[in-house]
Design a protein around this motif. Structure first.
Motif, short mmCIF file in Angstrom:
data_model
loop_
_atom_site.label_atom_id
_atom_site.label_comp_id
_atom_site.label_asym_id
_atom_site.label_seq_id
_atom_site.Cartn_x
_atom_site.Cartn_y
_atom_site.Cartn_z
N SER A 26 52.37 -44.77 -55.60
CA SER A 26 53.75 -44.66 -56.09
C SER A 26 54.67 -45.57 -55.29
O SER A 26 54.40 -45.87 -54.13
CB SER A 26 54.23 -43.21 -55.96
OG SER A 26 53.39 -42.34 -56.69
N TYR A 27 55.73 -46.02 -55.92
CA TYR A 27 56.75 -46.87 -55.30
C TYR A 27 56.12 -48.18 -54.80
O TYR A 27 56.10 -48.47 -53.60
CB TYR A 27 57.46 -46.12 -54.17
CG TYR A 27 57.84 -44.73 -54.57
CD1 TYR A 27 58.85 -44.51 -55.52
CD2 TYR A 27 57.17 -43.61 -54.06
CE1 TYR A 27 59.18 -43.22 -55.93
CE2 TYR A 27 57.50 -42.32 -54.46
CZ TYR A 27 58.50 -42.13 -55.39
OH TYR A 27 58.81 -40.86 -55.80
N GLY A 116 55.31 -44.87 -46.06
CA GLY A 116 56.72 -44.66 -46.41
C GLY A 116 56.94 -43.34 -47.09
O GLY A 116 57.50 -42.41 -46.52
N ILE A 117 56.52 -43.25 -48.34
CA ILE A 117 56.56 -42.01 -49.09
C ILE A 117 55.40 -42.02 -50.07
O ILE A 117 55.06 -43.06 -50.65
CB ILE A 117 57.91 -41.82 -49.83
CG1 ILE A 117 57.94 -40.49 -50.58
CG2 ILE A 117 58.19 -42.99 -50.75
CD1 ILE A 117 59.29 -40.17 -51.23
N LEU A 118 54.77 -40.87 -50.23
CA LEU A 118 53.65 -40.71 -51.14
C LEU A 118 53.93 -39.53 -52.07
O LEU A 118 54.53 -38.54 -51.66
CB LEU A 118 52.36 -40.41 -50.37
CG LEU A 118 51.84 -41.49 -49.42
CD1 LEU A 118 50.88 -40.89 -48.42
CD2 LEU A 118 51.17 -42.61 -50.22
N LEU A 148 63.68 -50.79 -46.57
CA LEU A 148 62.89 -50.68 -47.79
C LEU A 148 62.87 -49.25 -48.33
O LEU A 148 62.94 -49.03 -49.54
CB LEU A 148 61.45 -51.12 -47.52
CG LEU A 148 61.22 -52.58 -47.16
CD1 LEU A 148 59.75 -52.81 -46.83
CD2 LEU A 148 61.64 -53.47 -48.32
N LEU A 149 62.77 -48.29 -47.44
CA LEU A 149 62.57 -46.91 -47.85
C LEU A 149 63.85 -46.24 -48.31
O LEU A 149 63.84 -45.46 -49.29
CB LEU A 149 61.93 -46.12 -46.71
CG LEU A 149 61.49 -44.69 -47.01
CD1 LEU A 149 60.53 -44.65 -48.19
CD2 LEU A 149 60.84 -44.08 -45.77
N GLU A 150 64.97 -46.53 -47.66
CA GLU A 150 66.21 -45.83 -48.04
C GLU A 150 66.65 -46.12 -49.47
O GLU A 150 67.09 -45.20 -50.16
CB GLU A 150 67.31 -46.14 -47.03
CG GLU A 150 67.10 -45.38 -45.72
CD GLU A 150 68.31 -45.37 -44.81
OE1 GLU A 150 69.27 -46.14 -45.08
OE2 GLU A 150 68.30 -44.61 -43.83
N PRO A 151 66.53 -47.35 -49.96
CA PRO A 151 66.88 -47.56 -51.39
C PRO A 151 65.99 -46.76 -52.33
O PRO A 151 66.47 -46.25 -53.35
CB PRO A 151 66.68 -49.07 -51.58
CG PRO A 151 66.88 -49.65 -50.21
CD PRO A 151 66.29 -48.64 -49.28
N VAL A 176 67.84 -39.55 -46.73
CA VAL A 176 68.04 -39.23 -48.15
C VAL A 176 69.46 -38.73 -48.34
O VAL A 176 69.84 -37.70 -47.79
CB VAL A 176 67.05 -38.14 -48.62
CG1 VAL A 176 67.12 -37.99 -50.13
CG2 VAL A 176 65.64 -38.46 -48.16
N SER A 177 70.22 -39.45 -49.12
CA SER A 177 71.60 -39.02 -49.37
C SER A 177 71.60 -37.76 -50.22
O SER A 177 70.81 -37.62 -51.17
CB SER A 177 72.38 -40.13 -50.08
OG SER A 177 71.74 -40.49 -51.29
N ASP A 178 72.45 -36.83 -49.87
CA ASP A 178 72.66 -35.59 -50.64
C ASP A 178 71.44 -34.68 -50.70
O ASP A 178 71.36 -33.82 -51.59
CB ASP A 178 73.12 -35.92 -52.07
CG ASP A 178 74.43 -36.68 -52.09
OD1 ASP A 178 75.29 -36.39 -51.23
OD2 ASP A 178 74.59 -37.57 -52.93
N ALA A 179 70.48 -34.85 -49.79
CA ALA A 179 69.32 -33.96 -49.78
C ALA A 179 69.70 -32.59 -49.23
O ALA A 179 70.68 -32.44 -48.50
CB ALA A 179 68.20 -34.56 -48.93
N VAL A 180 68.91 -31.60 -49.58
CA VAL A 180 69.01 -30.28 -48.96
C VAL A 180 68.14 -30.31 -47.72
O VAL A 180 66.95 -30.64 -47.78
CB VAL A 180 68.53 -29.18 -49.92
CG1 VAL A 180 68.54 -27.82 -49.22
CG2 VAL A 180 69.38 -29.15 -51.18
N HIS A 181 68.72 -29.98 -46.57
CA HIS A 181 67.98 -29.96 -45.30
C HIS A 181 67.79 -28.52 -44.85
O HIS A 181 68.60 -27.64 -45.15
CB HIS A 181 68.74 -30.75 -44.23
CG HIS A 181 68.87 -32.21 -44.56
ND1 HIS A 181 67.89 -33.12 -44.29
CD2 HIS A 181 69.87 -32.90 -45.16
CE1 HIS A 181 68.26 -34.32 -44.70
NE2 HIS A 181 69.47 -34.21 -45.23
#
Length: 248
Positions: A26-27, A116-118, A148-151, A176-181
């Motif tokens: 992905s990505y 990065g992210i999977l 690369l990852l933030e976009p 991550v903008s606006d994520a629930v932490h």
């Protein structure tokens, strides 16, 4: 909703999938840095003493170096099945069946220093690279990943609610903008509280399982808190930050 998990240093070995194809993950926009890091880890594995220093390994962890040496040819398995440890034990993905398993695999993602992210079903080999690893002659992984990852994460959060359960070092790879932490604290009988360290992984794993299998589709922190409470968790909310409160 996407539930973004931290990875684990320990991994299940082996797998029955074919060798990794980075472009199938992905990505794919992350593929150039993924490929560069794979090359660097394979090259670094040829120098075991330097590899141990860079990755924080002991002499007894030679298997980790061997895994990195074989990254291009090693068998693969889905990412959600690859990672092990306290959080993944509590998540217990293997026990899910039917619609619950389908929802979980659609919702779960994993932050990774190498990838990065999977997404849950991305096929990967066993590897060793932590967010705090310092590869020789290279900038910090957070410096390399962030542009690369933030976009990617920003686009993801624009389409779906993201519940970010990553630890601080992995969150630093890309915010991550606006994520629930989510935080986990223990409460003593006198009402004083302390941040839970090791066992916060178990509570986050329980939360991840509840969210991943829920029939409802939360769109904000309040709805996430409701799912957690239905799962028997004591949760407090302040804006987009949830606090799980457990007995000391």
């Amino acid at each position: 909703m996407i539930v973004l998990l931290p990875p684990s240093e320990t991994k299940h070995p082996g797998g029955d999938g074919p060798p990794m194809r980075l472009d199938d993950l992905s990505y794919p926009e992350l593929s150039p840095l993924r490929a560069a890091l794979v090359d660097e880890l394979v090259e670094l594995s040829a120098d075991p003493p330097e590899c141990r220093r860079a990755l924080g390994l002991s002499a007894s962890q030679q298997i980790e170096i061997e895994r990195n040496a074989a990254l291009r040819s090693a068998p693969t398995m889905p990412a959600i099945n690859r990672y092990t440890g306290v959080l993944y034990d509590a998540l217990d993905i293997e026990s899910l069946t039917g619609a619950a398993a389908g929802r979980a695999r659609a919702r779960l993602a994993v932050g990774s220093a190498l990838f990065g992210i999977l997404r849950a079903d991305d096929s990967i080999p066993a590897y060793r690279l932590s967010a705090t690893s310092k590869l020789p002659g290279r900038a910090a992984l957070s410096t390399r990943w962030r542009p690369l990852l933030e976009p990617v994460l920003t686009r993801l959060a624009a389409d779906e609610l993201v519940v970010d359960l990553r630890s601080g070092s992995y969150a630093a790879l890309g915010k991550v903008s606006d994520a629930v932490h989510v935080d986990v604290v223990s409460e003593r009988l006198d009402g004083t509280r302390a941040v839970v360290s090791h066992f916060n992984k178990a509570h986050k794993g329980r939360l991840a399982r509840a969210l991943a299998t829920s029939r409802s589709e939360p769109t904000d922190a309040s709805a996430v808190a409701t799912i957690a409470r239905r799962a028997g968790m004591r949760v407090e909310r302040k804006s987009n930050r949830l606090t799980i409160v457990v007995p000391a």
